[in-house]
Write an enzyme that holds these catalytic residues in place. Structure first.
Site, PDB file in Angstrom:
ATOM      1  N   ASP A 173      -6.961   4.565  -4.431  1.00 11.70           N
ATOM      2  CA  ASP A 173      -7.636   4.402  -3.139  1.00 11.70           C
ATOM      3  C   ASP A 173      -8.277   5.770  -2.884  1.00 11.70           C
ATOM      4  OD1 ASP A 173      -7.895   2.500  -0.670  1.00 11.70           O
ATOM      5  OD2 ASP A 173      -7.289   4.382   0.246  1.00 11.70           O
TER       6      ASP A 173
ATOM      7  N   LYS B  36       0.859  -1.188   0.000  1.00 10.85           N
ATOM      8  CA  LYS B  36       0.000   0.000   0.000  1.00 10.85           C
ATOM      9  C   LYS B  36       0.889   1.230   0.000  1.00 10.85           C
ATOM     10  CE  LYS B  36      -4.409   1.140   0.234  1.00 10.85           C
ATOM     11  NZ  LYS B  36      -5.618   0.469  -0.288  1.00 10.85           N
TER      12      LYS B  36
HETATM   13  P1  NDP Z   1     -12.989   8.008  -2.658  1.00 11.93           P
HETATM   14  O1  NDP Z   1     -11.911   9.003  -2.451  1.00 11.93           O
HETATM   15  O2  NDP Z   1     -13.546   7.815  -4.003  1.00 11.93           O
HETATM   16  O3  NDP Z   1     -14.208   8.316  -1.674  1.00 11.93           O
HETATM   17  C1  NDP Z   1     -14.043   8.365  -0.299  1.00 11.93           C
HETATM   18  C2  NDP Z   1     -15.366   8.773   0.333  1.00 11.93           C
HETATM   19  O4  NDP Z   1     -15.242   8.660   1.745  1.00 11.93           O
HETATM   20  C3  NDP Z   1     -15.719  10.213   0.043  1.00 11.93           C
HETATM   21  O5  NDP Z   1     -17.114  10.345   0.034  1.00 11.93           O
HETATM   22  C4  NDP Z   1     -15.097  10.932   1.247  1.00 11.93           C
HETATM   23  O6  NDP Z   1     -15.682  12.194   1.541  1.00 11.93           O
HETATM   24  C5  NDP Z   1     -15.376   9.938   2.348  1.00 11.93           C
HETATM   25  N1  NDP Z   1     -14.376  10.099   3.413  1.00 11.93           N
HETATM   26  C6  NDP Z   1     -13.023  10.107   3.266  1.00 11.93           C
HETATM   27  N2  NDP Z   1     -12.430  10.311   4.448  1.00 11.93           N
HETATM   28  C7  NDP Z   1     -13.418  10.437   5.340  1.00 11.93           C
HETATM   29  C8  NDP Z   1     -13.453  10.679   6.721  1.00 11.93           C
HETATM   30  N3  NDP Z   1     -12.323  10.827   7.430  1.00 11.93           N
HETATM   31  N4  NDP Z   1     -14.668  10.735   7.331  1.00 11.93           N
HETATM   32  C9  NDP Z   1     -15.808  10.556   6.622  1.00 11.93           C
HETATM   33  N5  NDP Z   1     -15.830  10.349   5.291  1.00 11.93           N
HETATM   34  C10 NDP Z   1     -14.659  10.294   4.681  1.00 11.93           C
HETATM   35  O7  NDP Z   1     -12.412   6.635  -2.062  1.00 11.93           O
HETATM   36  P2  NDP Z   1     -12.919   5.157  -2.317  1.00 11.93           P
HETATM   37  O8  NDP Z   1     -14.390   5.128  -2.502  1.00 11.93           O
HETATM   38  O9  NDP Z   1     -12.043   4.577  -3.340  1.00 11.93           O
HETATM   39  O10 NDP Z   1     -12.523   4.459  -0.931  1.00 11.93           O
HETATM   40  C11 NDP Z   1     -13.429   4.365   0.174  1.00 11.93           C
HETATM   41  C12 NDP Z   1     -12.968   3.252   1.098  1.00 11.93           C
HETATM   42  O11 NDP Z   1     -12.957   2.010   0.379  1.00 11.93           O
HETATM   43  C13 NDP Z   1     -11.556   3.390   1.678  1.00 11.93           C
HETATM   44  O12 NDP Z   1     -11.531   2.814   2.966  1.00 11.93           O
HETATM   45  C14 NDP Z   1     -10.715   2.540   0.738  1.00 11.93           C
HETATM   46  O13 NDP Z   1      -9.531   2.086   1.344  1.00 11.93           O
HETATM   47  C15 NDP Z   1     -11.685   1.400   0.489  1.00 11.93           C
HETATM   48  N6  NDP Z   1     -11.413   0.610  -0.706  1.00 11.93           N
HETATM   49  C16 NDP Z   1     -11.400   1.193  -1.937  1.00 11.93           C
HETATM   50  C17 NDP Z   1     -11.157   0.421  -3.057  1.00 11.93           C
HETATM   51  C18 NDP Z   1     -11.235   0.982  -4.433  1.00 11.93           C
HETATM   52  O14 NDP Z   1     -11.162   0.191  -5.380  1.00 11.93           O
HETATM   53  N7  NDP Z   1     -11.432   2.260  -4.630  1.00 11.93           N
HETATM   54  C19 NDP Z   1     -10.817  -1.003  -2.935  1.00 11.93           C
HETATM   55  C20 NDP Z   1     -10.963  -1.540  -1.600  1.00 11.93           C
HETATM   56  C21 NDP Z   1     -11.218  -0.733  -0.542  1.00 11.93           C
HETATM   57  P3  NDP Z   1     -14.936  13.536   1.063  1.00 11.93           P
HETATM   58  O15 NDP Z   1     -15.187  13.651  -0.389  1.00 11.93           O
HETATM   59  O16 NDP Z   1     -15.587  14.588   1.874  1.00 11.93           O
HETATM   60  O17 NDP Z   1     -13.487  13.375   1.403  1.00 11.93           O
END
Ligand code: NDP
Length: 448
Positions: free
Chosen positions: A169, A129
């Site tokens: 991510d 990572k």
């Molecule tokens: P994105 O950046 O596309 O979206 C993240 C979302 O989570 C946004 O809506 C963001 O809001 C919100 N968010 C981020 N930080 C916080 C916080 N501290 N408190 C509340 N909300 C928060 O990321 P992903 O959708 O790709 O990833 C989301 C999760 O899924 C993570 O844990 C990631 O590790 C996991 N994941 C992702 C994969 C992928 O393929 N993308 C694969 C496997 C796991 P805002 O816009 O306000 O920051």
């Protein structure tokens, strides 16, 4: 399940001593070690080969300076890192996160989880990572590009199509992958599969964008089937509004569920008639705006500041899909009281350990992130396979492969949970099934 085995406890103690300030990493290690106790007791060969001692220590950690110039001409400096955790099953594989909260403890927790997740997919991928404490919110495209170019100017010497293949991510999507890839190519003169999540015109795979969200829904569907239920007519809450959340909404809606709430890091929206996904996609994928603005288009929806309250909304199934530790025990109690029967972790470790334990004890089908959200990395593995073959598979073919991988991951977890005496506990089952394959490969490859 607390740690009662003295050998396992000693491994944890050393890990804590070595990484005293890294709470998220220690949290992830604790959960895995707790699950593995019956395996260690049944298989002394793992202790003899020092597998636990080795698996909690990354093979390599690189931390580097990322200098770049902002639109005002001012020099900015961020900290970048790549943690190459375990390569027993293949090249290191795992995403890159850009977020102000990034530090080694977060990247190590994610890299550690990735080892077992990648093993569960059945594809040949090790765990790693990376990331940087960079906040892309409020930055121009030019600033993001210059940051990505500087990040890759160091990272390129540590990765390779057969060595380490990063992906996206949090805050690393198609735009960032494009800038990172361009700089790699410029530095090396090589057009090769060193990143996944690439654009469809230049080596990306169909379904990769949708894969984590779709996979989390496919996995949850298996959990529902096991209790003779389906998504049809169910009320759903999805936290987040990023990549995972958006495609969770899309697939769950297709399967008959109704998503009534979504969020971002500022607050959440609720609409009892269902959240309109087109509006969310426009706001988040195109305009990069806040979820609050959804209510301008849909006055019937209500916006509430703060994230935690989203779990007070009654639902049948919850998909925490934003970030780590976003759902605590109090929220878990509220969800159970309101009749929630299944929780699928779209994000990595979104439930605190006591929340996860509460779900399991209260007959909620609980899909841990390393299993439920493995669809993203699985499809990245499929992207690597297509790149190696210089081929592109159709959406239907790739989606079918993803679905069958998710069904298999659920089955592996169920079987291991059963075999080691905790039937239905997919936390234990997934940790064990993921671990055994990596441990056996490590033994076969000697002390390295
Ligand atoms: P994105 O950046 O596309 O979206 C993240 C979302 O989570 C946004 O809506 C963001 O809001 C919100 N968010 C981020 N930080 C916080 C916080 N501290 N408190 C509340 N909300 C928060 O990321 P992903 O959708 O790709 O990833 C989301 C999760 O899924 C993570 O844990 C990631 O590790 C996991 N994941 C992702 C994969 C992928 O393929 N993308 C694969 C496997 C796991 P805002 O816009 O306000 O920051």
């Amino acid at each position: 399940m607390p740690i009662t085995n003295s050998y396992v406890q000693s491994v944890y103690d050393v890990t804590k001593q070595r990484n005293p300030e890294q709470a998220e990493f220690l949290q992830a290690v604790t959960e895995v070690l707790e699950s593995l106790q019956p395996v260690i007791e049944k298989h002394p060969e793992y202790q003899e080969a020092g597998i636990l001692e080795r698996i909690v220590e990354p093979e390599r950690q690189v931390i580097f300076r990322v200098p770049w110039v902002d639109d005002q001409g001012k020099v900015q400096v961020n900290r970048g890192m790549r943690i190459q955790f375990n390569s027993a099953l293949g090249p290191y594989k795992g995403g890159i996160r850009f977020h102000p909260t990034v530090y080694p403890g977060i990247i190590k927790f994610l890299g550690f989880e990735q080892i077992f997740k990648n093993s569960l997919t059945g594809l040949m991928m090790g765990g790693g990572k990376g990331g940087a404490d960079f906040e892309p919110k409020g930055k121009s495209d030019g600033e993001v590009m210059r940051f990505c170019q500087s990040f890759m100017t160091e990272l390129y010497r540590h990765i390779g199509a057969d060595a380490d293949v990063p992906a996206g991510d949090i805050n690393v999507g198609g735009r960032e992958i494009g800038y990172l890839f361009g700089q790699y190519k410029r530095l090396t003169k090589q057009f090769e599969g060193i990143l996944t999540g690439k654009g469809l015109d230049w080596g990306g795979s169909l379904v990769r964008t949708e894969a984590t969200g779709y996979g989390s829904v496919y996995y949850c569907d298996e959990m529902l089937k096991a209790r003779k239920e389906s998504f049809d007519g169910k009320t759903i809450v999805v936290s987040g509004s990023g990549n995972v959340a958006i495609y969770t909404h899309q697939k769950v809606t297709e399967l008959g569920g109704k998503v009534v709430a979504m969020s971002d890091s500022n607050g959440y929206i609720y609409d009892k008639d269902g959240i309109n996904l087109d509006t969310v996609q426009l706001l988040k994928e195109v305009q990069r705006k806040r979820i609050k603005e959804y209510c301008n288009e849909h006055p019937s929806a209500k916006y509430t500041e703060g994230c935690k309250g989203i779990w007070n909304i009654p639902c049948d199934v919850a998909f925490p899909s934003a970030t780590q530790n976003e759902l605590d025990k109090e929220s878990a109690q509220t969800l159970v009281k309101n009749g929630c029967i299944a929780v699928s972790e779209g994000a990595n470790m979104p439930c605190t350990p006591d929340a996860a334990e509460f779900f399991v004890k209260n007959n909620v089908s609980f899909g841990p992130g390393k299993a439920a959200n493995a669809g993203g990395v699985a499809t990245s593995g499929l992207e690597m396979a297509q790149n190696s073959q210089r081929m592109a598979w159709s959406f239907e073919e790739t989606d079918k492969k993803l679905q069958s991988i998710m069904v298999n991951i659920h089955q592996l977890g169920q079987e291991a949970a059963e075999e080691y005496g905790t039937p239905g506990n997919l936390i234990n089952g997934s940790n064990i099934a993921g671990f055994v394959k990596v441990a056996n490969a490590m033994i076969a490859q000697g002390v390295v």
